[in-house]
Design a protein around this motif. Structure first.
Motif, mmCIF file in Angstrom:
data_model
loop_
_atom_site.group_PDB
_atom_site.id
_atom_site.type_symbol
_atom_site.label_atom_id
_atom_site.label_comp_id
_atom_site.label_asym_id
_atom_site.label_seq_id
_atom_site.Cartn_x
_atom_site.Cartn_y
_atom_site.Cartn_z
ATOM 1 N N UNK A 1 -54.877 7.009 19.049
ATOM 2 C CA UNK A 1 -54.146 8.259 18.842
ATOM 3 C C UNK A 1 -55.018 9.290 18.126
ATOM 4 N N UNK A 2 -55.797 8.850 17.162
ATOM 5 C CA UNK A 2 -56.655 9.761 16.401
ATOM 6 C C UNK A 2 -57.726 10.366 17.308
ATOM 7 N N UNK A 3 -58.317 9.510 18.159
ATOM 8 C CA UNK A 3 -59.341 9.986 19.090
ATOM 9 C C UNK A 3 -58.749 10.975 20.089
ATOM 10 N N UNK A 4 -57.509 10.739 20.515
ATOM 11 C CA UNK A 4 -56.870 11.665 21.451
ATOM 12 C C UNK A 4 -56.651 13.030 20.809
ATOM 13 N N UNK B 1 -53.581 4.153 6.451
ATOM 14 C CA UNK B 1 -52.300 3.929 5.790
ATOM 15 C C UNK B 1 -51.171 4.585 6.576
ATOM 16 N N UNK B 2 -49.982 4.001 6.421
ATOM 17 C CA UNK B 2 -48.747 4.570 6.964
ATOM 18 C C UNK B 2 -48.049 5.285 5.817
ATOM 19 N N UNK B 3 -47.638 6.533 6.054
ATOM 20 C CA UNK B 3 -46.997 7.293 4.981
ATOM 21 C C UNK B 3 -45.503 7.499 5.226
ATOM 22 N N UNK B 4 -45.095 7.517 6.497
ATOM 23 C CA UNK B 4 -43.674 7.692 6.819
ATOM 24 C C UNK B 4 -43.335 6.883 8.057
ATOM 25 N N UNK C 1 -36.779 2.593 19.132
ATOM 26 C CA UNK C 1 -38.164 3.051 19.073
ATOM 27 C C UNK C 1 -38.564 3.190 17.613
ATOM 28 N N UNK C 2 -39.804 2.806 17.315
ATOM 29 C CA UNK C 2 -40.310 2.926 15.953
ATOM 30 C C UNK C 2 -41.633 3.684 15.989
ATOM 31 N N UNK C 3 -41.764 4.653 15.111
ATOM 32 C CA UNK C 3 -42.986 5.440 15.017
ATOM 33 C C UNK C 3 -43.479 5.421 13.581
ATOM 34 N N UNK C 4 -44.765 5.105 13.407
ATOM 35 C CA UNK C 4 -45.396 5.174 12.090
ATOM 36 C C UNK C 4 -46.251 6.437 12.041
ATOM 37 N N UNK C 5 -46.130 7.178 10.968
ATOM 38 C CA UNK C 5 -46.961 8.372 10.779
ATOM 39 C C UNK C 5 -48.135 7.968 9.894
ATOM 40 N N UNK D 1 -50.575 11.530 11.775
ATOM 41 C CA UNK D 1 -50.280 11.632 13.206
ATOM 42 C C UNK D 1 -49.343 10.493 13.591
ATOM 43 N N UNK D 2 -48.531 10.680 14.622
ATOM 44 C CA UNK D 2 -47.565 9.643 15.011
ATOM 45 C C UNK D 2 -48.213 8.531 15.830
#
Length: 693
Positions: free
Chosen positions: A584-587, A599-602, A546-550, A560-561
């Protein structure tokens, strides 16, 4: 690991009051609760192992696997009882631990109390060097300053050292050089570096995490060494694994090197337990409620997966206040944890109001009714006086409770202080702790944008089933589930956990200038790290990734993830990444923002073995009312009066049996209180499903 259907597998959870042991074989469960031994936690484990093996009729050497979780790391941080530790950082950044983020988490409190830095200023040392945010060397590491620091560490007799240099998440070369110099001079020194423990940006959080790891590392390593030696002396040579804060299983060697990952290990096992029950019963929206002797833990589980995060706080000085604790940057199951357990001590404040917790009587001396020297009134004492506990059948009959001692403590400290009778004071204690837990659940749900009344509660722990019905009344929840073995739920959850490892790294990449080649190199390095870990576990199951971008809009301060398959990021499907972020942001916030770059930070990369899919449990085709043959005096909080409640042994119940409240369903490790608004029906798998009429 051998097949769960053929092996004898044991889960062990060390809590603040009780040590829970659960042995499972071919679907049969044998469990016990032992008072935690603070002087030698392994002694309680050995005693519990002997009991469950005797009950199962097997010798100790038949145990095939032990999966272990513990609060020892958490307690060491909260109680400041870790090793003598030094912190080495970049010159000019010595006081980051003290300055924190300069956020006032309680804006109008003129006497705000900040948690003291884990490492005192006198023990914070500096070296001259500087990296930039991209990992480029701006100032080479100064050899003279390193030599001076090494001599200071050697002269002062530190047991452990944490190294956290500026922007080391992007390039840890200087941290490695300082570590090598230390170990060359002091080969027995315990050393932790932030580029391995928590390679994430935000210096305050990263520095705190590496300091916490170094602070508890000698304590945890000593404990694990003693545990393995004690097991071998009893002829138990099976593999021993640890549960980590993200809900996966790791090897002892990894746990000893990165003990900060054990900080939320016990509660994570409880959430896995609730997750498994939710799957079996088709409950997509669940609130996991775990109440033990010292704390209560609440977690939201949606679509059969718990909320997760890459940072959390330990030892908050203000209840429910983000920013008032010590931040730890590791992958973790996100939950709210409060000092509300059976051993939580009740008191009366200056305004003559009843307060409960966060201080706990623990197991030594324990509540007053334990007759072990405790004199403070606790939640357990109040529950005993209200009829929720049987004084002759507590913890499977291993511990006799004294109602007179409980009454004396409640009367002396509470009833006399507010001029009420003992029963009213006991009711006030229990009602206050229930409201504390309900308030924590409300806050947690609101912070995640959820209506908690739409959830089903799954409750466990020694105290959870005692308080679940009242919590549901307060929260507007219509049903709760009490699984078999609820009293040792976290220990059972350990046996459901997959082998798993998650790594998190910071690397800022704008979607407007997305570099797919750089992302592939980053994820390949993370994939190699997690694969090396999984390979060391000797698991025979296939591995999933599994990969998650913050992510955030450029210019924002938090992220947010966004979870997507790794190949989406590696191939550079920017349109899909952007759309997933907008959803995800709207949720989270109800709307998106037009015209801003993202942008992705982590990045988070996780490898795990699949969880065992549990068969769906159908509801009973018909129900039948159970007539109790025993009863006892019970205070029903819903009607605020003592009632004659039915008392029923859980082991006597069969699928389809219906019990109407008020009633008490008793079992060795806990008891389930069914208040007057609820009916309970036994499900096919033995779960108690209580539903509001």
């Amino acid at each position: 690991m051998t097949s769960a259907q053929q092996s004898y597998r044991v889960g062990v959870d060390i809590g603040g009051t009780f040590t829970d042991v659960a042995l499972e074989h071919n679907g049969h469960l044998f469990s016990t609760k032992i008072l935690t031994d603070y002087g030698g936690p392994e002694r309680a484990i050995l005693k519990g192992l002997q009991i469950v093996c005797d009950n199962a009729g097997i010798p100790l050497n038949r145990i095939d696997v032990i999966v272990h979780g513990t609060t020892l790391a958490t307690n060491a941080l909260i109680e400041r009882s870790g090793a003598k530790t030094a912190f080495i950082t970049t010159a000019g950044f010595r006081d980051v631990l003290e300055m924190r983020t300069e956020n006032r988490f309680e804006q109008y409190d003129l006497n705000i109390t900040l948690p003291p830095a884990l490492i005192d200023r006198a023990d914070r040392l500096v070296v001259r060097e500087r990296m930039d945010a991209d990992g480029q060397v701006l100032l080479p590491l100064d050899a003279q300053s390193v030599a001076e620091v090494v001599e200071q560490v050697a002269a002062r007799g530190y047991e452990s050292v944490a190294i956290g240099l500026l922007h080391a998440y992007a390039n840890g070369a200087h941290e490695v050089q300082v570590r090598d110099a230390l170990l060359q001079r002091c080969p027995d020194l315990s050393v932790s570096i932030s580029s391995e423990v928590a390679p994430q940006f935000r210096e305050f959080e990263r520095f705190n995490t590496v300091c916490a790891n170094a602070y508890v590392k000698p304590v945890i390593k000593s404990y694990l060494d003693r545990l393995v030696l004690a097991l071998r002396e009893l002829g138990i040579g099976c593999p021993v694994y640890m549960i980590h804060s993200g809900g996966g299983i790791i090897a002892l060697e990894h746990a000893a090197e990165f003990p900060v990952r054990l900080v939320e290990s016990g509660p994570a096992g409880g959430v896995i337990f609730a997750q498994d029950v939710a799957r079996r019963h088709g409950c997509a929206s669940v609130v996991s409620f775990d109440m033990g002797g010292t704390t209560a833990k609440i977690c939201l589980v949606e679509n059969y997966a718990p909320k997760t995060a890459k940072t959390f706080e330990v030892a908050r000085t203000y209840r429910f206040r983000k920013g008032s604790g010590m931040p730890i940057s590791i992958p973790v199951v996100e939950m709210v944890e409060i000092g509300a357990g059976g051993g939580s001590i009740a008191s009366v404040d200056a305004l003559r109001q009843v307060r409960v917790g966060p201080r706990s009587a623990g197991s030594e001396p324990g509540p007053a009714c334990y007759q072990r020297g405790g004199t403070e009134p606790t939640v357990t004492d109040a529950n005993l006086l209200l009829g929720k506990l049987d004084p002759d059948n507590f913890a499977g009959g291993s511990l006799a409770l004294s109602p007179p001692d409980a009454g004396e403590a409640v009367d002396r400290k509470i009833a006399s202080a507010i001029n009420v009778d003992t029963d009213t004071a006991a009711y006030g204690i229990v009602e206050m702790v229930d409201e504390n837990m309900a308030n924590a659940a409300r806050v947690h749900a609101v912070e995640n944008g959820k209506d908690i009344g739409e959830f089903t509660m799954i409750t466990f722990g020694g105290g959870g089933p005692l308080h679940a019905a009242r919590l549901c009344e307060k929260l507007g929840i219509d049903s709760f589930v009490v699984p078999p073995g609820a009293g040792v739920g976290s220990a059972i959850g350990f046996l459901r956990a997959p082998f798993g490892y998650e790594t998190v790294r910071s690397s800022r990449i704008s979607l407007a200038s997305y570099d797919a080649a750089a992302v592939r190199r980053l994820l390949e390095g993370m994939r190699e790290e997690v694969l090396n870990f999984v390979a060391s576990m000797e698991s025979d199951s296939r591995t999933t990734f599994e990969c998650t971008a913050f992510m955030r809009y450029v210019g924002q301060g938090w992220d947010i993830p966004v979870r997507l398959p790794p190949e989406v990021f590696e191939l550079g499907d920017v349109a899909r990444i952007a759309e997933s972020f907008r959803q995800a942001y709207a949720a989270f916030f109800g709307r998106t923002i037009d015209g801003l770059d993202m942008e992705i930070v982590s990045w988070s990369f996780r490898a795990s073995t699949p969880t065992v899919e549990s068969a769906r449990v159908p509801p009973p085709s018909e129900t039948r009312q159970v007539t109790a043959t025993a009863s006892r005096r019970l205070f029903d909080q819903a009607s605020r009066t003592f009632v004659d409640a039915a008392v029923i042994e859980r082991e006597s119940l069969k699928p389809g049996d219906r019990i109407s409240g008020p009633a008490v369903i008793v079992e060795p490790e806990t008891g389930t209180i069914i208040t007057s608004p609820f009916d309970a029906v036994i499900q096919a798998d033995g779960c108690i499903l209580a539903t509001r009429r």
